[in-house]
Each structure stands twice: as C-alpha cells, then as structure tokens.
Design an enzyme around this catalytic site. Sequence first.
Site, PDB file in Angstrom:
ATOM      1  N   LYS A   1      35.541  61.667  18.827  1.00 12.46           N
ATOM      2  CA  LYS A   1      34.505  61.520  17.754  1.00 12.46           C
ATOM      3  C   LYS A   1      33.023  62.130  18.398  1.00 12.46           C
ATOM      4  O   LYS A   1      32.660  61.917  19.650  1.00 12.46           O
ATOM      5  CB  LYS A   1      34.301  59.948  17.806  1.00 12.46           C
ATOM      6  CG  LYS A   1      35.389  59.318  16.773  1.00 12.46           C
ATOM      7  CD  LYS A   1      35.487  60.016  15.384  1.00 12.46           C
ATOM      8  CE  LYS A   1      34.309  59.304  14.383  1.00 12.46           C
ATOM      9  NZ  LYS A   1      34.587  57.581  14.268  1.00 12.46           N
TER      10      LYS A   1
ATOM     11  N   HIS B   1      24.889  64.507  -8.592  1.00  9.54           N
ATOM     12  CA  HIS B   1      26.208  63.599  -8.452  1.00  9.54           C
ATOM     13  C   HIS B   1      27.404  63.837  -7.197  1.00  9.54           C
ATOM     14  O   HIS B   1      28.195  63.378  -7.296  1.00  9.54           O
ATOM     15  CB  HIS B   1      26.934  63.310  -9.801  1.00  9.54           C
ATOM     16  CG  HIS B   1      26.155  63.528 -11.023  1.00  9.54           C
ATOM     17  ND1 HIS B   1      25.680  62.127 -11.606  1.00  9.54           N
ATOM     18  CD2 HIS B   1      25.695  64.560 -11.791  1.00  9.54           C
ATOM     19  CE1 HIS B   1      24.783  62.650 -12.662  1.00  9.54           C
ATOM     20  NE2 HIS B   1      24.994  63.980 -12.857  1.00  9.54           N
TER      21      HIS B   1
ATOM     22  N   GLU C   1      22.059  58.187  11.018  1.00  8.13           N
ATOM     23  CA  GLU C   1      22.680  56.653  10.092  1.00  8.13           C
ATOM     24  C   GLU C   1      21.370  56.168  10.429  1.00  8.13           C
ATOM     25  O   GLU C   1      20.840  54.961   9.436  1.00  8.13           O
ATOM     26  CB  GLU C   1      23.889  56.508  10.775  1.00  8.13           C
ATOM     27  CG  GLU C   1      24.888  57.241  10.405  1.00  8.13           C
ATOM     28  CD  GLU C   1      26.375  56.711  10.925  1.00  8.13           C
ATOM     29  OE1 GLU C   1      27.188  56.459  10.620  1.00  8.13           O
ATOM     30  OE2 GLU C   1      26.016  56.810  12.285  1.00  8.13           O
TER      31      GLU C   1
ATOM     32  N   SER D   1      32.919  57.678  20.674  1.00  7.37           N
ATOM     33  CA  SER D   1      33.447  56.318  20.243  1.00  7.37           C
ATOM     34  C   SER D   1      33.857  55.929  21.648  1.00  7.37           C
ATOM     35  O   SER D   1      34.508  56.720  22.696  1.00  7.37           O
ATOM     36  CB  SER D   1      34.386  56.666  19.254  1.00  7.37           C
ATOM     37  OG  SER D   1      35.102  55.687  19.444  1.00  7.37           O
TER      38      SER D   1
END
Length: 487
Positions: A288, A161, A295, A282
Amino acid sequence: MGAPSSGKLWGGRFAEGTDALVERINASVGFDQRLYREDLAGSVAHVRMLAEAAIITADDASAIEAGLRTVRADIDAGRFEWRIDREDVHLNVEAALADRIGSVAGRLHTGRSRNDQVALDLRLYLREAFLNRATDALDLAAVLLEQANDKAHVVLPGYTHLQRAQPVSLAHHLHAYVAMLLRDAGRLLDAHDRANRLPLGSGALAGTPHPIRRERVATELGFPELTENSLDAVSDRDAAVEFLSAAALASSHLSRMGEELVLWMSQEFRFVQLPDAFCTGSSIMPQKKNPDIPELVRSKTGRITGSLVSLLMTLKGLPLAYNKDLQEDKEPLFDADDTLRDILTVMARLLAGARFDAERMKGALRAGFVMATDVADALVAAGVPFRDAHHRVGALVQTCARRGTELESLTPAEWHELMPELDAAAIARALDPVVSLERRDQPGSPAPKRVQAAQATFEARVLEARARVDRTRSRTELCEWMRSPAT
Ligand code: ARG
C-alpha cells in the site's frame, strides 16, 4: 494597580475571590495570549497618543512604553508567566506592567476598555491572517500553473457525475483550480479592506469623555479609517466571520482537489503519482501507498466549516453591545487559520512533486464513448438538427454497448449505413480527442491555444494579486510592534 483584597484585578466591587471552576471557564489567556503582539502594539499606540493629547504626561508615557518593551521581550523569549487568575492577555500584560513599573501602569488604560482593546487586537490579527492566507492561496495557484504550463495537449476525459463525458486537457483541468484559488485570494483581500478600520476609542460601548485622538492611533497602526459606531465596533465580529467563510469556501475547493487526487491515485485511475514523502504505508498490507494527505485535506473542510458555524451561532441573537459570548470567537478563528495555512501549504508542496501519467489519461479516452458528442456535432455540421443527431448517436452507442465495443470498432460500412452524412475524414476527425479540443475554441474553453492564453492570463492575475498583498502590507509595516521576534 494596587493589590485588591479579593485578589481580583478589577478590584473594589468584589468581596470574595473567584471560584476555581469559574476562573477556568472565564479565562481566555490559554488561547488569547496568541494576540500578545497585537495587544502590545495597540497599547503602545494608545499610550503615545495619551501623551500627545496631554491626557497623561510624557514621562509617564515613556515609563509605560519602556515597561511594555520589557514585557514584550520576556514574552518573545518565553520567560513570561501567563497567569490564569489574570484572565486574559490584556489583564496579564497590564498586571505584569504594574509588577514592573508600579502604579503609573494604571494610567495606560485611560480612555480605553478591554472591549475596544480586544476588538482592536482581533482586527490587527485578522489583517495579517487575510494577507498571509491569500499569499498561501496564491502560492498554491502558482504551483498549479507551473504544472499546467506544458500540458495544454495532454488529453484526458472530463467527467460529469464521475462518468467519462468529453475530452479536456490536463492544463484546463488544473486551471479550474487556479480560478477557484484566485477567487479565494480575492475574497480574503476584499475582506481585509473591509476590516481595516480602527475600533479603539469606542470604550466599553459608549466612547470616552477623555480627549483622545483616534486618528492619531489609526495612523500609527496603519488603519485608513475609524469605525463609525461605538456600540457596533465593540461587538462587531464580521471580519472574523468573513475570514472563516472565505476559509471554509477555500477549504471546500481544496477538498475537491483532495478527492480528485485520491481518485486519480487509485489503481482504477492511475492518473497521478504523488511523492513518497507525502504518502503513507499500511501496517499490514506491504503493497500500500496511501493518499492520507489528500484525504486529510478533504476532511479539514468539515473542521473549518464547523468553526464558521460555531462563530455564527455565538453571534446569533446577541444584544448590543459587548457580551462575554464574544470571547468564544478566538479558538475557532485561530484553529481555522492554522488549518487553512497547513492545507494550502501541504497541497502546494505535494502538487509540486506530483507526476501525471499522460498515457493513462489518454488511454481513458478509449472507453466510455467520450467522443459521442463530437460525432453528434459532426452530424450537426452536416446539417442535421442537434436533437436528431443526439438521438441517432445515442442509438449508435447503444449498439456498441450491447456488443461490448467502442465507436472506433464500427466498420466503414456500418458508419456509412448509420451516418451517411459523414465521410471517412469527418468520422476520423470526430473521433480524435485533440481535434475535439481544438474545436472548442471559445474564451474559457479547452482549445490548446485558448488554454495557453489562459495560462498567461492566470499567471498575470497571480502576480497582480501578489502586488496587491505587497501594497497592502507596506501600508501596515509602520507598526514595528507587530513584527514577530527575531529567532
Ligand atoms: N477576554 C475578553 C474577550 O476575549 C476581553 C474582553 C473582556 N471584556 C469584558 N468586559 N469582560 O472577549
């Protein structure tokens, strides 16, 4: 083939030309030209057989084969003009052959239909795809095994979880993905073997009256078996469905890996650093370093699964035998094949350069009561029934949580009061994650020596699967026409 007055390749039946929109919807050449090697290999095997069976003369067969060779050379060299008015790869090749060698080209299609021809092309394509994608999966498994090799003692929390649960080792965690990839490769190879039957000779749907020799063609193209029913063979796309379902499942495994890399790269975890070459920045936030590739790998699962569903929906409810719906099998198949190749390859390269932070992983064990189960197990070892032990340790966790502390900060006096069955040594052992791992000494469990044994077993299984790919490939390498052009 003579010049039909209507402009249509299939000639006599039609008085009018095709509507331009119909031509565009009907044509598959934009995507099925990808099958040209398979199509030419099938035609060469077929024409050689036609001559052997004295269905056409040896001279005609040689002229056709020589003509096909020039077609092949032009396509390889990018000199071939694909024509939408010639509908698909099959008619483009056949018409181009006629342009070159004249009416003798018309003998090639004796005893054959585009329906069994496309079924053959697809199986030839899929045989390669099964082997190539299985190899990609094994390559990724090999990278994971290389990373896992010295990490049986690198401890981190295992999660359920997404809550810290119990200690595991990084090697054990990486091995979980190796196990998935070995199943993925196995599924692809099993499906290869089921697909490995020659459908040519099924004709349009009901075979052919010509005395063709299917076994001869099968041998030439390296098929150990023939399909058993002509109606089924021209409309069977099971092998494509099996490829897509194996691809969807493999990509779903990769999406889990991608998701964990995204999490592990976050400031909250900082368990891993990925090479700069595989990350992006970024345009506005200078600090970043984003995990775009994991992803995207995570998201490609949707696309591949979409392809699987698309083909299943195309096939649902189709009456026997061939229907033009089946032309819609190719785009999802090719897209999924390319996508799976890319995500397996990029994951292998990215993981080869990943650096795991053993200190951060170990540090994560200090919070979240990860050792609570081990304390309960220590009580069990001292004779307490497991349910009672679970309850008492739960109360202990609640006390610590209320104070905002961890089990480690309980004093010896408190331990003695709450857990009188445990002496100081037993408590120290119960709180030590390495001891915890060592005690999980069952096949498939994270005890370091079990994990080292698993490492050797997994390495051997990767080699075995690679040997299976090589054996299979050597049986189909008979077919020179299938090879890619030398570039
Ligand atoms: N382009 C067709 C396909 O991909 C080839 C078979 C066409 N057969 C036919 N009878 N129209 O399915």
